[in-house]
Design an enzyme around this catalytic site. Structure first.
Site, short mmCIF file in Angstrom:
data_model
loop_
_atom_site.label_atom_id
_atom_site.label_comp_id
_atom_site.label_asym_id
_atom_site.label_seq_id
_atom_site.Cartn_x
_atom_site.Cartn_y
_atom_site.Cartn_z
N HIS A 240 20.09 4.86 39.99
CA HIS A 240 20.81 4.25 41.11
C HIS A 240 21.23 5.31 42.12
CE1 HIS A 240 21.32 1.21 37.91
NE2 HIS A 240 21.43 0.34 38.89
N ASP A 314 12.52 -2.65 39.93
CA ASP A 314 13.96 -2.52 39.85
C ASP A 314 14.47 -2.67 41.29
OD1 ASP A 314 16.48 -2.10 38.80
OD2 ASP A 314 15.91 -0.32 37.66
#
Length: 624
Positions: A240, A314
Site C-alpha cells: 500500500h 489489487d
C-alpha cells in the site's frame, strides 16, 4: 403523430413498470450455478452493449456503507459513476476516522446496496474484504478471529464452516463476493502486511485451509478470491505504501509461494487477485510489478497454472503501483488490463483510467475481442449468482440469517481452540478469580485484593476498541484488578506508575495488540519504541510473575527473550480477547499449535497443552 411511433411509445411506457419490477426481484441465494439460460443472458447482454458500457464493466469502485439520503453528495457520486462511466461493480466497505473503523449495521448496508442495484442499468457485482467474516465491516454479525487462528486451530471443517457462515451473512446483505481466502504463506516474520492474515507458514496447511474455506463459501453461494498472487508472504514492505519484492528464485516460488494457489485453483476458486509486487525470478523488468506483468498474469497464472476464472488486480490506488504511473495515472489501468487482468479494482482516478482504457480500445492497442473476453467473464459471474433473475435482497431475511446464536458461538469456539501456550514457568497460570461476591448479589461485600493483579494493555491507540473486551472480561473475574491502557504516545509518561503497580502486584498480565494494518505510515508488526521499552522494563522487574499475551503478531516473543509465560491468540478480534481471558483463568483447555515458527523461541507445531484447570474461586466463569 405517426401510428408506428405512437405504438412504440405506448409499448415503452407499458414496459417501464415491468423493468422496474424486475429490478425489485430478490436475487436467489443458492449455490453458484451457470445454467444455459443464464449463460445466454450474459451473451445477449454483451451483444447489446456499447464499447463505453463494456469498459465500465471492468472497473470496480468503493461504496461506503452507512445511511445516506438520496441527495447525499457521496451517494450522488456513485450514481453518477454508474451513469457516466457505466461502472458495473462496487467494493463495499465503511468509513474510517483516523484509527477508527466506523462499522455500520447490516440493514443500513443492505438498504444502500439494494438502492444502488435499482439505480444501475445492469446488475451490479458487489464485493467486500470480509477477511474475518462480515464482522470485519458490520456490527451484529458473526465475529471470527484472523486467518492464522484457524491455522492454530488446525481443523479443516472449521475453515469450511467459516466460509459457509461468511457466505450466508454476506449474501443476506447483498454482497456476492469476498476478497478472501488469503493464500499467502507467511514465511517472513518481519512481513508488515500479511502476518496473521495468512493461515500460516506451511504451504500444504495453507492450501488445505484455503480449499476448505472455498468449499464452504460456495455452498452458501458466495464468490471467493485467493490473494495476493504470486505470493506476498515473503516480503518486508507494505505494498500500500511502496514496492514490495518477492526475491526467491523459481524453485522457492514453486515450493513455497505457488502451491496454495494451485490447490485453490483445483478447488474451483472463482478469482485470483494479483499483487503489486516485483518478482525478479518471473519478470526482470524493474518497471513491472506482477499486476502489469504479462509473464506473471498471462503466462504463469493463466497458461502454466491453467486458471480460467476472473483475474483481478489489487487496488489500483496503492503506492506499489501508482509510483510507476505518477505522470499518467490512467495508464495503470491499461497496462494491468494488457497484462491479462479482467477486473480493475479501485482506480486512483476513475475518470483518467476510464478515458485511458477507452482510448486504448479505440486505437486498437487493446482489441475489441480482448475486451469482450473479460466482459463476458464478468457477465457470466453475475449470471451464476442469479443476478440476471433478480438483484436485490430481502431485508426481512436479515434477522433470520445474520448473527445466529449458533454461528456466534462457533466463532467463539474457534477463537478458544486457537489459543496457544508457547512458554510457561509453572508459577502464574491459571489465574484465580478474586474479589467476587460470595452471594452473587450486587453491592454485597467483596473480598479486597488490593490490586494484587495488574493487567497492562498495549495498543497502537488506546482510544480504539483494542483491549476493551479483554479489560471487561478481566474485571468480571477480578473486579478490583488494576487495568492500565498504554499506547506509544502515553507509554513513556506512564512508565513510573506502571512499574510501581507491577512491583506491588502478585501477578501481571501484559496483553500486546500488534496487528497488520494496511497503509499505516511506518508500517511494522514490531512494538513501537515507547511501548516496547515499557514491556522490556516490566519483564526486567517481574518476568517470573508476568504472563504476556500476543493479541495479534505471534512473533513478538522473538524481541523479548525474557518472557517466561507466553500465549498467542493470533488475532485482536473480540472473540480472541474473550478466549485469552478464559485461557488465562483455566476455564478452557489450551490445545492450539503454532502455525508459524517464532525465531529463537519455538518451531511450527509447538504448543503446551493444558486441560481445564480452574484455580480456587474460578468456577463462576467456567464453561459448562
Amino acid at each position: 403523430m405517426p401510428r408506428n411511433l405512437s405504438a412504440l411509445i405506448i409499448a415503452l411506457v407499458l414496459a417501464l413498470p415491468a423493468f422496474a419490477k424486475d429490478k425489485e426481484k430478490h436475487v436467489p441465494i443458492k449455490p453458484l450455478e451457470l445454467t444455459r439460460d443464464r449463460e445466454k443472458w450474459a451473451e445477449k447482454t454483451l451483444h447489446k452493449m456499447s464499447v463505453e458500457e463494456k469498459i465500465g464493466q471492468v472497473f470496480m469502485i468503493w461504496c461506503r456503507a452507512s445511511f445516506m439520503n438520496l441527495e447525499n453528495a457521496e451517494y450522488l457520486q456513485w450514481r453518477d459513476a454508474m451513469k457516466k462511466y457505466h461502472v458495473g461493480s462496487f467494493a463495499m466497505t465503511v468509513h474510517v476516522d483516523g484509527p477508527f473503523l466506523l462499522r455500520s449495521e447490516p440493514y443500513e448496508a443492505a438498504e444502500l446496496l439494494n438502492r444502488l442495484q435499482q439505480e444501475s442499468p445492469l446488475p451490479l457485482l458487489i464485493a467486500a474484504d470480509f477477511e474475518r467474516g462480515v464482522s470485519t465491516r458490520l456490527k451484529g454479525t458473526t465475529d471470527f478471529p484472523h486467518a492464522m487462528a484457524f491455522g492454530a486451530d488446525g481443523k479443516m471443517e472449521d475453515a469450511e464452516m467459516f466460509g459457509r457462515i461468511t457466505g450466508q451473512e454476506a449474501r443476506a446483505i447483498g454482497v456476492h463476493w469476498n476478497f478472501f481466502p488469503d493464500a499467502d504463506v507467511n514465511s517472513n516474520p518481519a512481513n508488515p502486511i500479511i502476518n496473521t492474515r495468512s493461515f500460516g507458514e506451511d504451504p500444504r496447511q495453507v492450501g488445505d485451509l484455503v480449499s476448505a474455506y472455498i468449499k464452504g463459501a460456495h455452498e452458501a453461494g458466495m464468490l471467493t478470491t485467493v490473494k495476493h498472487f504470486p505470493g506476498h508472504g515473503d516480503t518486508a514492505t507494505d505494498s500500500h505504501l511502496g514496492v514490495a519484492s518477492v526475491n526467491g528464485d523459481r524453485t522457492h516460488l514453486e515450493s513455497i509461494e505457488l502451491p496454495p494457489f494451485r490447490q485453490a485453483i483445483a478447488a474451483g476458486v472463482d478469482s485470483v487477485m494479483v499483487a503489486h509486487v516485483t518478482v525478479p525470478a518471473l519478470d526482470s523488468d524493474p518497471n513491472h510489478v506482477a499486476t502489469t506483468s504479462p509473464s506473471v498474469v498471462s503466462d504463469l497464472l493463466k497458461k502454466q497454472l491453467g486458471f480460467k476464472g476472473l483475474v483481478v488486480t489489487d487496488a489500483l490506488d496503492m503506492a506499489g503501483l501508482t509510483h510507476l504511473f505518477a505522470s499518467n495515472i490512467g495508464r495503470a489501468a491499461v497496462e494491468c488490463f494488457k497484462a491479462g487482468n479482467d477486473l480493475l479494482i479501485i482506480p486512483a482516478d476513475l475518470g483518467a483510467s476510464y478515458d485511458a482504457m477507452l482510448k486504448a480500445v479505440k486505437s486498437g492497442e487493446i482489441s475489441r475481442e480482448r475486451l469482450d473476453f473479460s466482459v463476458l467473464k464478468i457477465l457470466k459471474i453475475k449470471a451464476s449468482l442469479g443476478l440476471s433473475e433478480g438483484r436485490t435482497v430481502d431485508l426481512g431475511a436479515i434477522s433470520r440469517v445474520v448473527g445466529k446464536p449458533e454461528n456466534v458461538g462457533f466463532g467463539q469456539q474457534v477463537a478458544d481452540s486457537a489459543v496457544t501456550l508457547v512458554r510457561e514457568n509453572g508459577k502464574v497460570l491459571p489465574l484465580k478469580s478474586k474479589g467476587t461476591s460470595k452471594a452473587g448479589l450486587p453491592y454485597m461485600t467483596r473480598e479486597e485484593t488490593h490490586n494484587q493483579v495488574v493487567a497492562v494493555i498495549f495498543s497502537d491507540d488506546m482510544r480504539t476498541e483494542s483491549g476493551r473486551a479483554f479489560g471487561r472480561e478481566f474485571r468480571a473475574r477480578i473486579p478490583d484488578a488494576r487495568v492500565i491502557y498504554v499506547d506509544p504516545r502515553t507509554a513513556e509518561g506512564m512508565t513510573t506508575d506502571v512499574l510501581k503497580a507491577v512491583d506491588e502486584a502478585q501477578t501481571v498480565v501484559s496483553a500486546v495488540y500488534v496487528i497488520p494494518t494496511a497503509g499505516r505510515i511506518g508500517n511494522t508488526v514490531a512494538m513501537a519504541d515507547a511501548t516496547g521499552s515499557l514491556l522490556q522494563q516490566i519483564l526486567e522487574h517481574a518476568a517470573g510473575k508476568t504472563a504476556v499475551v500476543a493479541m495479534g503478531n505471534p512473533y513478538l516473543a522473538s524481541d523479548f527473550p525474557k518472557i517466561e509465560n507466553y500465549l498467542c491468540t493470533f488475532s485482536n478480534a473480540a472473540v480472541s480477547e474473550v478466549a485469552a481471558i478464559k485461557a488465562l483463568f483455566g476455564e478452557i483447555p489450551i490445545r492450539g499449535r503454532l502455525p508459524v515458527t517464532i525465531p529463537n523461541v519455538a518451531e511450527r507445531g509447538a504448543g503446551i497443552e493444558h486441560q481445564v484447570q480452574l484455580a480456587s474461586g474460578g468456577a463462576e466463569h467456567a464453561q459448562k
